[in-house]
Design a protein around this motif. Sequence first.
Motif, short mmCIF file in Angstrom:
data_model
loop_
_atom_site.label_atom_id
_atom_site.label_comp_id
_atom_site.label_asym_id
_atom_site.label_seq_id
_atom_site.Cartn_x
_atom_site.Cartn_y
_atom_site.Cartn_z
N ILE A 149 7.26 38.86 -6.29
CA ILE A 149 8.04 37.62 -6.37
C ILE A 149 7.96 37.01 -7.76
O ILE A 149 8.97 36.62 -8.36
CB ILE A 149 7.55 36.62 -5.29
N LEU A 150 6.74 36.92 -8.31
CA LEU A 150 6.58 36.38 -9.66
C LEU A 150 7.32 37.23 -10.68
O LEU A 150 7.97 36.71 -11.60
CB LEU A 150 5.10 36.28 -10.00
N GLU A 151 7.25 38.54 -10.51
CA GLU A 151 7.95 39.44 -11.43
C GLU A 151 9.46 39.26 -11.31
O GLU A 151 10.18 39.24 -12.32
CB GLU A 151 7.57 40.89 -11.12
N GLY A 152 9.95 39.14 -10.09
CA GLY A 152 11.37 38.95 -9.89
C GLY A 152 11.88 37.65 -10.49
O GLY A 152 12.93 37.61 -11.14
N LEU A 153 11.11 36.57 -10.31
CA LEU A 153 11.48 35.29 -10.91
C LEU A 153 11.41 35.39 -12.43
O LEU A 153 12.24 34.82 -13.15
CB LEU A 153 10.56 34.18 -10.40
N GLY A 154 10.41 36.12 -12.92
CA GLY A 154 10.25 36.27 -14.36
C GLY A 154 11.38 37.03 -15.02
O GLY A 154 11.68 36.82 -16.20
N GLY A 155 12.04 37.90 -14.27
CA GLY A 155 13.11 38.70 -14.85
C GLY A 155 14.50 38.23 -14.52
O GLY A 155 15.47 38.97 -14.73
N GLY A 176 -6.11 35.99 -10.10
CA GLY A 176 -5.94 36.05 -11.54
C GLY A 176 -4.56 36.54 -11.97
O GLY A 176 -4.42 37.22 -12.98
N LEU A 177 -3.54 36.17 -11.21
CA LEU A 177 -2.19 36.62 -11.52
C LEU A 177 -1.59 35.84 -12.68
O LEU A 177 -1.81 34.63 -12.80
CB LEU A 177 -1.29 36.48 -10.28
N GLY A 178 -0.86 36.51 -13.53
CA GLY A 178 -0.21 35.85 -14.65
C GLY A 178 1.11 35.22 -14.25
O GLY A 178 1.79 35.70 -13.33
N ILE A 179 1.48 34.15 -14.92
CA ILE A 179 2.73 33.45 -14.66
C ILE A 179 3.72 33.79 -15.78
O ILE A 179 3.43 33.54 -16.96
CB ILE A 179 2.52 31.92 -14.60
N PRO A 180 4.88 34.34 -15.46
CA PRO A 180 5.88 34.63 -16.50
C PRO A 180 6.23 33.39 -17.30
O PRO A 180 6.20 32.26 -16.79
CB PRO A 180 7.08 35.13 -15.69
N GLU A 181 6.58 33.58 -18.58
CA GLU A 181 6.80 32.47 -19.50
C GLU A 181 7.97 31.58 -19.09
O GLU A 181 8.00 30.40 -19.45
CB GLU A 181 7.03 33.00 -20.91
N GLY A 244 13.66 39.87 0.52
CA GLY A 244 12.26 40.23 0.75
C GLY A 244 11.41 39.88 -0.46
O GLY A 244 11.59 38.84 -1.10
N ALA A 245 10.49 40.77 -0.78
CA ALA A 245 9.61 40.56 -1.94
C ALA A 245 9.79 41.72 -2.91
O ALA A 245 8.81 42.33 -3.36
CB ALA A 245 8.16 40.42 -1.50
N ASP A 246 11.01 42.02 -3.24
CA ASP A 246 11.35 43.11 -4.14
C ASP A 246 11.81 42.53 -5.47
O ASP A 246 12.84 41.84 -5.53
CB ASP A 246 12.47 43.97 -3.52
N ALA A 247 11.05 42.77 -6.53
CA ALA A 247 11.33 42.14 -7.83
C ALA A 247 12.75 42.42 -8.31
O ALA A 247 13.45 41.50 -8.78
CB ALA A 247 10.32 42.62 -8.87
N GLY A 248 13.19 43.65 -8.20
CA GLY A 248 14.52 44.00 -8.66
C GLY A 248 15.61 43.28 -7.90
O GLY A 248 16.59 42.78 -8.49
N LYS A 249 15.47 43.23 -6.57
CA LYS A 249 16.47 42.55 -5.74
C LYS A 249 16.48 41.04 -6.01
O LYS A 249 17.54 40.41 -6.01
CB LYS A 249 16.19 42.83 -4.26
N ILE A 250 15.30 40.47 -6.23
CA ILE A 250 15.21 39.04 -6.51
C ILE A 250 15.96 38.71 -7.79
O ILE A 250 16.81 37.81 -7.82
CB ILE A 250 13.74 38.60 -6.60
N SER A 251 15.66 39.43 -8.86
CA SER A 251 16.31 39.18 -10.15
C SER A 251 17.82 39.39 -10.05
O SER A 251 18.60 38.56 -10.54
CB SER A 251 15.74 40.11 -11.22
N ALA A 252 18.24 40.48 -9.42
CA ALA A 252 19.68 40.78 -9.32
C ALA A 252 20.41 39.72 -8.51
O ALA A 252 21.53 39.30 -8.88
CB ALA A 252 19.87 42.16 -8.70
N ALA A 253 19.80 39.27 -7.40
CA ALA A 253 20.46 38.28 -6.55
C ALA A 253 20.60 36.95 -7.27
O ALA A 253 21.64 36.27 -7.16
CB ALA A 253 19.67 38.10 -5.25
N ILE A 254 19.58 36.55 -8.01
CA ILE A 254 19.66 35.30 -8.75
C ILE A 254 20.75 35.38 -9.81
O ILE A 254 21.56 34.46 -9.98
CB ILE A 254 18.30 34.97 -9.41
#
Length: 286
Positions: A149-155, A176-181, A244-254
């Motif tokens: 999810i974080l990766e998808g939002l980040g992209g 210890g997860l990183g937050i995208p900029e 779902g929680a698929d980074a690629g689908k999240i980014s593409a849908a947004i």
Amino acid sequence: MTGRQLEAIEEVLLQEKPDWVLVYGDTNSTLAGALAAAKLHIPVAHVEAGLRSFNRKMPEEINRVLADHASNLLFTPTESAQENLAREGIECDKVIPVGDVMYDVALYYRDKALMPKGLIENGWVAQPFVLATVHRAENTDDEGRLMQILEGLGGCGLPVILPLHPRTRGSIQARGLGIPENILIIDPVGYLEMIWLEVNSSVIATDSGGVQKEAFFSGTPCVTLRDETEWVELVHLGVNVLVGADAGKISAAIKSSKKFDGVESPYGDGHAAEKIVRALVASRGS
């Protein structure tokens, strides 16, 4: 939690002796209130009855199913909710279609929205942005899903405002997860501030059932960070997409989402609460 609530609610019911117990939605307190009343032979009315995700791993699904079957009156927000109850064999004379009380609220408060305090001080500047909320256990307790999810939002290519739920904050910190900029984390906001964010965002990414509807009320497209939703009408209307929680689908849908208007509401006419009151009064009189 549910056991403690049931015990405490029972004390109140014994003292107050209400004519009806009105429970809302699918929280632990919804189930506790319904069970406490049913055991004391006090009529129960369930607002937002009939919703189903058909995922019994969700505690909300168990709560809403049991509350429905313990209730004397079931106030449904949508046609699909009525159909779900009919399939489960609940008598049709118990089921009353009223629309969604959240739609009532949205209409009343839509002109009273407030920009969140400190938003600009936290680094936000006026520009198209994504509003994100993440709080469900299925996402916060699963490191893989949360990372996706974080990766998808980040992209997604846009700034993201994320009012961070305490459970999610704790999970991110513990792992210890990183937050995208591009993600701006802010503290949780109140209802009027949330309305402002929903109306002014370009797209909403969420795992919240309520926020899915509020996105629709705001005319803002929704990307749902779950594998299923109770609000199937919004998916059928094309204003909500399940990723779902698929980074690629999240980014593409947004990236592909667009604002909409002129879509007829499946949630009634904005007078659900009045219909509920009339039904309770009429039932008491009979």
